[in-house]
Design an enzyme around this catalytic site. Structure first.
Site, PDB file in Angstrom:
ATOM      1  N   LYS A 169      30.205  40.377 -35.943  1.00 22.34           N
ATOM      2  CA  LYS A 169      30.379  40.393 -34.490  1.00 22.34           C
ATOM      3  C   LYS A 169      29.316  41.319 -33.918  1.00 22.34           C
ATOM      4  CE  LYS A 169      33.138  38.700 -31.297  1.00 22.34           C
ATOM      5  NZ  LYS A 169      33.864  37.416 -31.237  1.00 22.34           N
TER       6      LYS A 169
ATOM      7  N   ASP B 239      30.857  35.144 -26.619  1.00 16.79           N
ATOM      8  CA  ASP B 239      32.198  35.747 -26.538  1.00 16.79           C
ATOM      9  C   ASP B 239      32.324  36.180 -25.078  1.00 16.79           C
ATOM     10  OD1 ASP B 239      34.562  36.795 -28.337  1.00 16.79           O
ATOM     11  OD2 ASP B 239      34.112  38.467 -27.042  1.00 16.79           O
TER      12      ASP B 239
END
Ligand code: NDP
Length: 448
Positions: free
Chosen positions: A129, A169
């Site tokens: 991430k 995201d």
């Protein structure tokens, strides 16, 4: 038996010490460790090979300065992160988040969750991430472009179509992915699938935009069926009004639900006749406006300031699709008092540990994020396949594969929950099923 529990408790203490002041990461690790005991009882090799110690430590953390110039010539400096958590089952894969709340602990919790989620998809992708504390709200297109170019000027050294493939995201949608891809191509002279969520004209996949929200509904349908329920005729509350929320709403409506409430970080709307999603899309996707503007289109709808109040709206099914820890224990009790029978997590870790426990002990059907929202990353992996083949698939082809993947994830979580003595507990099912595949791959690859 108690040896295993002592081992897990000690490991949790080490994680808390080593990652001080990162409560979101502690929470994500605690939830997984609390589920793993039955797997360790069956196979102690997971302990002796240090597989869990290695799982909770990222393989690599990259942290960098992102300087950029605003439209008035002022220089700003943000922080960029990429945490490459685990590559046991495939190249690193996971989104980028641009939001002022981002710091290392947020990226770490998201990267950790991503390992298990990616494993559950059944596709060969590891967990990662990244992101930045940059706030895109109110910034012009040119400011966003300059920021993305600066961010990629550092990030490109660490990513690649076969090593690490970022995606979107919160705060990173098609526009940002386009600017990031353009800069990557310029720096490397390579046109490849280094990012997913790309535009359709340069390698993106049909149905990627819809995938997380649609996938959430496919998973939830299967969960509801175990209790003889379906979306048809239900009242649904969805938090957020971004990518995941909008397409969860679209599919829930298509399956016969009436979605009565949606939100953003300022407040929430209630439309008892059912949200008109076209208006929400116009406000959010086209105008980048606020959810309160819905009343311009539907004056009889209610608007309430403050986003947490949304959990007091009566519903049969709640779908938190905004952000982490948006449902605390009090909100969980409000939902249950309002007749909520199922919760399906679209956002990552939207329920606190206390809220999750309240739902599970209150008999609410509970679809945990790392399984239920895996449709986005699964479809990103399908985008990678299309990029490698240089062959785009149709919307229906991708959507059909997405549905099959989500149904398989549900079946895997459910059967694992039964096999490990917690029938119907999809939190335990998801954590153990996601863990086993990664752990076995790590053990086969030696101490690395
Ligand atoms: P978007 O940026 O498109 O939308 C985020 C939405 O959540 C917006 O409505 C935003 O409101 C709201 N929101 C953000 N922060 C807060 C907050 N602190 N309090 C209340 N509302 C908030 O993001 P996505 O829809 O892509 O992501 C939503 C969630 O889903 C995240 O947890 C993400 O990690 C998760 N997820 C996303 C996937 C994807 O494919 N996009 C895949 C899997 C998980 P505002 O505009 O006011 O900020």
């Amino acid at each position: 038996m108690s040896f295993k529990i002592d081992y897990l408790n000690e490991l949790m203490t080490t994680v808390e010490k080593r990652n001080a002041n990162e409560p979101e990461f502690h929470q994500a690790v605690r939830e997984v460790l609390e589920s793993l005991e039955p797997a360790l009882v069956r196979n102690s090799d997971y302990i002796y090979s240090g597989v869990i110690e290695r799982l909770v430590e990222p393989e690599r953390t990259v942290k960098f300065r992102v300087p950029w110039v605003d439209d008035h010539g002022m220089v700003h400096v943000n922080r960029g992160f990429r945490i490459q958590f685990n590559s046991a089952i495939g190249p690193y894969k996971g989104g980028l988040r641009f939001h002022p709340s981002v710091y290392e602990g947020i990226i770490k919790f998201l990267g950790f969750e991503q390992i298990f989620k990616n494993s559950l998809t059944g596709l060969p992708i590891g967990g990662a991430k990244g992101g930045s504390d940059f706030d895109p709200k109110g910034r012009s297109d040119m400011e966003i472009m300059r920021f993305c170019q600066s961010f990629m000027t550092e990030l490109y050294k660490y990513v690649g179509a076969d090593t690490d493939i970022p995606a979107g995201d919160i705060g990173v949608g098609a526009r940002e992915i386009g600017y990031l891809f353009g800069q990557y191509k310029r720096l490397t002279d390579q046109f490849n699938g280094v990012l997913t969520g790309k535009g359709l004209s340069y390698g993106g996949s049909l149905a990627r935009r819809e995938a997380t929200g649609y996938g959430l509904c496919y998973y939830t349908e299967k969960m509801l069926a175990t209790a003889g329920m379906s979306f048809n005729g239900t009242r649904v509350v969805i938090s957020g009004s971004g990518n995941v929320a909008i397409y969860a709403c679209e599919k829930a409506q298509a399956l016969g639900a009436t979605v009565v409430a949606m939100s953003d970080s300022d407040g929430y709307i209630v439309d008892n006749n059912g949200i008109n999603l076209e208006y929400v899309k116009e406000i959010k996707e086209q105008n980048k406006g606020r959810i309160r503007d819905y009343r311009i289109y539907v004056p009889l709808a209610e608007y309430h300031a403050g986003s947490r109040g949304i959990w007091g709206v009566k519903c049969d099914i709640a779908m938190p699709c905004a952000t982490q820890n948006e449902i605390d224990e009090d909100s969980a009790f409000s939902l249950m008092a309002g007749g909520c029978r199922a919760v399906a997590e679209g956002a990552n870790m939207p329920s606190t540990l206390e809220a999750t426990k309240a739902f599970l002990s209150g008999g609410v059907l509970f679809a945990p994020a790392k399984a239920a929202n895996a449709g986005g990353v699964a479809t990103s992996a399908l985008e990678m396949s299309q990029n490698s083949q240089r062959m785009p698939w149709t919307f229906d082809e991708v959507d059909t594969r997405l549905r099959t993947i989500m149904e398989n994830i549900f079946d895997n979580c459910y059967s694992t929950s039964e096999e490990y003595g917690k029938p119907g507990n999809l939190v335990v099912g998801a954590n153990i099923a996601g863990f086993l595949k990664v752990a076995d791959a790590m053990m086969s690859q030696g101490i690395v």
